[in-house]
Scaffold this motif. Structure first.
Motif, PDB file in Angstrom:
ATOM      1  N   ASN A 112       0.725  -1.279   0.024  1.00 14.99           N
ATOM      2  CA  ASN A 112      -0.130  -0.071   0.066  1.00 14.99           C
ATOM      3  C   ASN A 112       0.578   1.071  -0.061  1.00 14.99           C
ATOM      4  OD1 ASN A 112      -2.323  -1.394   0.013  1.00 14.99           O
ATOM      5  ND2 ASN A 112      -3.123  -0.943   2.117  1.00 14.99           N
ATOM      6  N   PHE A 176     -20.770 -11.219   5.174  1.00 17.54           N
ATOM      7  CA  PHE A 176     -20.087 -10.300   5.908  1.00 17.54           C
ATOM      8  C   PHE A 176     -19.590 -11.189   7.290  1.00 17.54           C
ATOM      9  CE2 PHE A 176     -21.969  -7.135   3.303  1.00 17.54           C
ATOM     10  CZ  PHE A 176     -20.717  -6.354   3.127  1.00 17.54           C
ATOM     11  N   ASP A 190      -5.224   0.026   8.951  1.00 19.04           N
ATOM     12  CA  ASP A 190      -5.300  -0.408   7.379  1.00 19.04           C
ATOM     13  C   ASP A 190      -6.126  -1.736   7.817  1.00 19.04           C
ATOM     14  OD1 ASP A 190      -5.548  -1.633   4.870  1.00 19.04           O
ATOM     15  OD2 ASP A 190      -3.481  -1.218   4.296  1.00 19.04           O
ATOM     16  N   GLU A 192      -7.949  -3.615   5.724  1.00 18.55           N
ATOM     17  CA  GLU A 192      -7.639  -4.745   4.600  1.00 18.55           C
ATOM     18  C   GLU A 192      -6.457  -5.527   5.128  1.00 18.55           C
ATOM     19  OE1 GLU A 192      -6.631  -5.541  -0.008  1.00 18.55           O
ATOM     20  OE2 GLU A 192      -7.088  -3.431   0.703  1.00 18.55           O
ATOM     21  N   LYS A 196      -6.397  -9.395   6.287  1.00 16.08           N
ATOM     22  CA  LYS A 196      -5.747 -10.541   5.570  1.00 16.08           C
ATOM     23  C   LYS A 196      -4.319 -11.174   6.278  1.00 16.08           C
ATOM     24  CE  LYS A 196      -6.616  -8.978   0.775  1.00 16.08           C
ATOM     25  NZ  LYS A 196      -6.077  -8.451  -0.456  1.00 16.08           N
ATOM     26  N   LEU A 213     -13.262  -9.511  -0.032  1.00 19.63           N
ATOM     27  CA  LEU A 213     -13.856  -8.630  -1.235  1.00 19.63           C
ATOM     28  C   LEU A 213     -13.648  -7.276  -0.621  1.00 19.63           C
ATOM     29  CD1 LEU A 213     -15.099  -8.782  -4.031  1.00 19.63           C
ATOM     30  CD2 LEU A 213     -17.382  -8.521  -3.025  1.00 19.63           C
ATOM     31  N   THR A 214     -14.241  -6.968   0.412  1.00 15.50           N
ATOM     32  CA  THR A 214     -14.385  -5.609   1.278  1.00 15.50           C
ATOM     33  C   THR A 214     -13.967  -5.456   2.539  1.00 15.50           C
ATOM     34  OG1 THR A 214     -16.551  -5.458   1.550  1.00 15.50           O
ATOM     35  CG2 THR A 214     -15.874  -4.755  -0.584  1.00 15.50           C
ATOM     36  N   THR A 215     -13.472  -4.492   3.056  1.00 11.79           N
ATOM     37  CA  THR A 215     -13.265  -4.399   4.440  1.00 11.79           C
ATOM     38  C   THR A 215     -13.796  -3.099   5.181  1.00 11.79           C
ATOM     39  OG1 THR A 215     -11.035  -3.654   4.310  1.00 11.79           O
ATOM     40  CG2 THR A 215     -11.443  -5.825   4.634  1.00 11.79           C
ATOM     41  N   TYR A 216     -14.035  -2.845   6.428  1.00 16.80           N
ATOM     42  CA  TYR A 216     -14.398  -1.556   7.000  1.00 16.80           C
ATOM     43  C   TYR A 216     -13.978  -1.435   8.383  1.00 16.80           C
ATOM     44  CZ  TYR A 216     -18.463  -3.783   8.939  1.00 16.80           C
ATOM     45  OH  TYR A 216     -19.350  -4.634   9.685  1.00 16.80           O
ATOM     46  N   PHE A 224     -15.554  -7.446   7.430  1.00 20.40           N
ATOM     47  CA  PHE A 224     -15.172  -7.703   5.808  1.00 20.40           C
ATOM     48  C   PHE A 224     -16.036  -8.631   5.238  1.00 20.40           C
ATOM     49  CE2 PHE A 224     -13.522 -10.906   8.961  1.00 20.40           C
ATOM     50  CZ  PHE A 224     -13.234 -12.099   8.130  1.00 20.40           C
ATOM     51  N   GLN A 225     -16.034  -8.682   4.014  1.00 18.56           N
ATOM     52  CA  GLN A 225     -16.981  -9.304   3.140  1.00 18.56           C
ATOM     53  C   GLN A 225     -16.309 -10.176   2.432  1.00 18.56           C
ATOM     54  OE1 GLN A 225     -19.056  -7.310   0.166  1.00 18.56           O
ATOM     55  NE2 GLN A 225     -20.647  -8.746  -0.284  1.00 18.56           N
ATOM     56  N   TYR A 227     -15.824 -13.216  -0.726  1.00 15.25           N
ATOM     57  CA  TYR A 227     -16.226 -13.211  -2.111  1.00 15.25           C
ATOM     58  C   TYR A 227     -17.470 -14.047  -2.337  1.00 15.25           C
ATOM     59  CZ  TYR A 227     -15.972 -13.670  -7.377  1.00 15.25           C
ATOM     60  OH  TYR A 227     -16.297 -13.589  -8.494  1.00 15.25           O
TER      61      TYR A 227
END
Length: 252
Positions: A112, A176, A190, A192, A196, A213-216, A224-225, A227
């Protein structure tokens, strides 16, 4: 007198080594070194989802008697951003490295747009680090993945299973998940990378790291979501006992 000088040299060297504490993030990266004959060498590390660039800074020379002030007359700097056979590989074919010489290097990784650099490592070149095909093999080949999959067939099977799951649990099910963590906003910069990193440290979940797929970020944790629904249930099942992950559907 000779003994005292040796102790002083050792203490000075130790002081240099502990002067700078290395970023704990770098502990997960194992760097392999292999020297070729008549010239050249290779550096590589296994690819992970946490980095997109791997680089090395290499010095080669003759060690002095006390090892503190070696004379380096060869230098090499390069980086790799492409993954080949599951690894970041850096290779040079020109620099000659001989047995008994000193090799000093450090490495860097980027994630990143943030670059993290290791402390220097040094060692005296011995026979063990040479690549000699007659009685050895290239260690980099250990990272080659021999498994072959049929992606299209796997995708079809996953789609069928997901449709079956939806029939059983209803269409309201989400993909989710949630890692509870108090004061997450202050502890996680961060989301994400955090998600991971947690998944990567469970061997059975490593194949799913790239399926995030996504994180918040929330005040009380990281969401996180995945796939697919199958990926979500794999995390819940295989992560049991290793991760404090919860199904977000049960929190709503």
């Amino acid at each position: 007198m000779r003994f005292i000088q040796t102790i002083c040299c050792f203490c000075a060297l130790l002081g240099r080594l502990i002067a700078q504490e290395e970023d704990p993030f770098l502990k997960q990266f194992e760097v392999h070194v292999q020297i070729m004959e008549p010239s050249g060498f290779m550096f590589w590390t296994k690819a992970t989802p946490f980095i997109d660039v791997f680089g090395v800074n290499v010095f080669v020379g003759k060690p002095e008697e006390n090892l503190l002030n070696p004379v380096f007359d060869r230098e090499f700097v390069d980086y790799a951003s492409d993954i080949v056979d599951g690894k970041f590989l850096i290779r040079d074919d020109k620099i000659v490295v001989k047995r008994g010489e000193m090799l000093r290097y450090n490495f860097l990784v980027r994630y990143n747009d943030t670059i993290t650099t290791s402390n220097f490592r040094s060692f005296i070149v011995s026979d063990e680090v040479f690549y000699r095909p007659k009685n050895n093999y290239c260690f980099s080949q250990c990272l080659v993945n021999d498994e072959r999959q049929a992606p299209e067939e796997v995708a079809i099977v996953k789609d069928i299973l997901e449709q079956k799951i939806l029939k059983c649990i209803g269409s309201q099910a989400s993909k989710f998940l949630f890692f509870p963590l108090e004061n997450a906003g202050k502890l996680v910069s961060d989301p994400e990378r955090y998600v991971k990193y947690r998944l990567w440290h469970v061997d059975a979940l490593k194949p799913l790291v790239n399926n995030v797929l996504t994180t918040y970020l929330a005040h009380n944790g990281v969401g996180f979501q995945m796939y697919t629904l199958i990926d979500k249930f794999k995390v819940l099942e295989l992560g049991e006992g290793y991760l404090d992950v919860v199904d977000l559907d049960k929190l709503i």
